[in-house]
Write a protein that holds these residues in place. Structure first.
Motif, PDB file in Angstrom:
ATOM      1  N   ALA A 233      -1.942   1.891   6.630  1.00 30.43           N
ATOM      2  CA  ALA A 233      -1.288   0.590   6.458  1.00 30.43           C
ATOM      3  C   ALA A 233      -0.593   0.199   7.756  1.00 30.43           C
ATOM      4  O   ALA A 233      -0.071   1.044   8.491  1.00 30.43           O
ATOM      5  CB  ALA A 233      -0.292   0.654   5.307  1.00 30.43           C
TER       6      ALA A 233
ATOM      7  N   GLU B 213       0.821  -1.224   0.000  1.00 32.25           N
ATOM      8  CA  GLU B 213       0.000   0.000   0.000  1.00 32.25           C
ATOM      9  C   GLU B 213       0.851   1.268   0.000  1.00 32.25           C
ATOM     10  O   GLU B 213       0.471   2.280  -0.607  1.00 32.25           O
ATOM     11  CB  GLU B 213      -0.942   0.022   1.215  1.00 32.25           C
ATOM     12  CG  GLU B 213      -2.090  -0.964   1.152  1.00 32.25           C
ATOM     13  CD  GLU B 213      -1.706  -2.354   1.653  1.00 32.25           C
ATOM     14  OE1 GLU B 213      -0.494  -2.586   1.824  1.00 32.25           O
ATOM     15  OE2 GLU B 213      -2.606  -3.178   1.873  1.00 32.25           O
TER      16      GLU B 213
ATOM     17  N   TYR C 273      -4.376   6.715   2.953  1.00 34.99           N
ATOM     18  CA  TYR C 273      -4.302   5.315   2.512  1.00 34.99           C
ATOM     19  C   TYR C 273      -2.982   4.672   2.951  1.00 34.99           C
ATOM     20  O   TYR C 273      -2.960   3.524   3.430  1.00 34.99           O
ATOM     21  CB  TYR C 273      -4.445   5.260   0.998  1.00 34.99           C
ATOM     22  CG  TYR C 273      -4.322   3.876   0.412  1.00 34.99           C
ATOM     23  CD1 TYR C 273      -5.342   2.941   0.581  1.00 34.99           C
ATOM     24  CD2 TYR C 273      -3.196   3.511  -0.314  1.00 34.99           C
ATOM     25  CE1 TYR C 273      -5.240   1.664   0.036  1.00 34.99           C
ATOM     26  CE2 TYR C 273      -3.082   2.237  -0.859  1.00 34.99           C
ATOM     27  CZ  TYR C 273      -4.105   1.324  -0.677  1.00 34.99           C
ATOM     28  OH  TYR C 273      -3.988   0.049  -1.207  1.00 34.99           O
TER      29      TYR C 273
END
Length: 338
Positions: A252, A154, A248
């Motif tokens: 992670a 990610e 985003y």
């Protein structure tokens, strides 16, 4: 005798009362103490008014000169008329020549050395332990491969798309306030290459860049690409996209970040991209400051300089809040800046 004496005194008073003290040109005097009288005081008054008080297309400079006559106990003046347009053109040319001669190349040399060292490092010294994996990652990020069940890291995905936003950020900071003086070095080729080469393509422009930016026409602000780069809608989309990508990556887990760190140590692709992201984030605050001062917004927007240190989000916030571009601010000559 008394009559002759009175006549002589009247003649002397008339001569002294009407001297030629003011002229738009240097008068030709017979000697140091001669006086050239006018036939009418009205002519003298009109000439003074025309030269000194009615300044439509000329300016008058007063120069001190020696006394015209021994009977005067104070210095006289000569008014010299010059064309203001010619004077402004000459002074502007002189200032430009002086500025060109005074240019400090130290920063440019240091930036060139940085760029040369960077190119040498990424070409010969950067890690390259997984060339086949690098090609696979690139194909996955370009959506050329899919359906194989492999899940991309990610953090790598977030960094990849953030690198796609950085050229837009620099385009909005460099056009038009970061253009080189007189457009001797166009900025658009470097910005276009930055979509593929990032900081490696922008650094040569930073080496050649010289302020102040050339004038921008009012009609240009309504045409592509300035109307797109100055739009608050574009700035809002840029900021929203940056926030989404950073969230985003931030969400992670720790294992994902450790994996990313291991990739950056062995993968040439990830290593070079991480250096690119770091340098773009490091140099962005300078261009924020340059754009801020060009728009004369430093007094109100100086608090955004520390904010611009936040990678991508800081410059994006500034771009969203900055004032609209003013042609009266950008179209400054070197003489006005001096």
């Amino acid at each position: 005798m008394l009559f002759v004496y009175l006549m002589r005194e009247n003649i002397m008073v008339g001569v002294v009362a009407k001297p030629n003290l003011v002229s738009c040109n240097f008068p030709t005097l017979k000697n140091k103490y001669s006086i050239q009288p006018h036939t009418s005081t009205t002519t003298t008054t009109a000439l003074v008014s025309r030269c000194c008080f009615i300044r439509l297309s000329s300016s008058c400079k007063v120069m001190t000169k020696k006394p015209f006559a021994a009977s005067f106990r104070k210095k006289g003046s000569i008014v010299i008329c010059h064309d203001s347009n010619k004077e402004s053109e000459v002074s502007r040319s002189v200032v430009e020549v002086v500025e060109e001669g005074k240019r400090d190349w130290t920063t440019s040399i240091l930036l060139f050395l940085l760029w040369a060292a960077l190119i040498y490092y990424v070409s010969f010294l950067s890690p390259n332990q997984t060339p086949s994996m690098d090609m696979y990652f690139l194909e996955k990020l370009l959506n050329l491969k899919g359906g194989d069940g492999f899940r991309m890291n990610e953090v790598i995905v977030s960094e990849w798309y953030l690198m796609g936003l950085w050229p837009l950020v620099y385009s909005m900071l460099l056009l038009p306030t970061g253009r080189s003086s007189k457009s001797k070095v166009p900025v658009w080729p470097f910005l276009s290459l930055s979509f593929f080469g990032g900081i490696y393509a922008l650094l040569p422009y930073f080496v050649l860049w010289k302020p102040p930016p050339p004038p921008v026409e009012e009609a240009q602000l309504k045409t592509w690409p300035l109307n797109f780069l100055e739009s608050k809608v574009t700035a809002s989309i840029l900021l929203a996209s940056g926030i989404g990508l950073i969230i985003y990556a931030g969400l992670a887990g720790g294992d994902v970040w450790k994996e990313f760190y291991q990739y950056s140590r062995g993968s040439k692709f990830i290593h070079i991209m991480s250096i690119d992201f770091t340098l773009l984030s490091t140099l962005a605050p300078f261009w924020v400051y340059n754009d801020m001062t060009a728009r004369k917004w430093f007094d109100k927007g100086s608090w955004l300089l520390p904010v611009s240190l936040i990678p991508l989000l800081g410059p994006a916030i500034y771009i969203l809040l900055r004032p609209s571009l003013s042609t009266s601010v950008i179209a400054q000559t070197p003489a006005e800046l001096e």
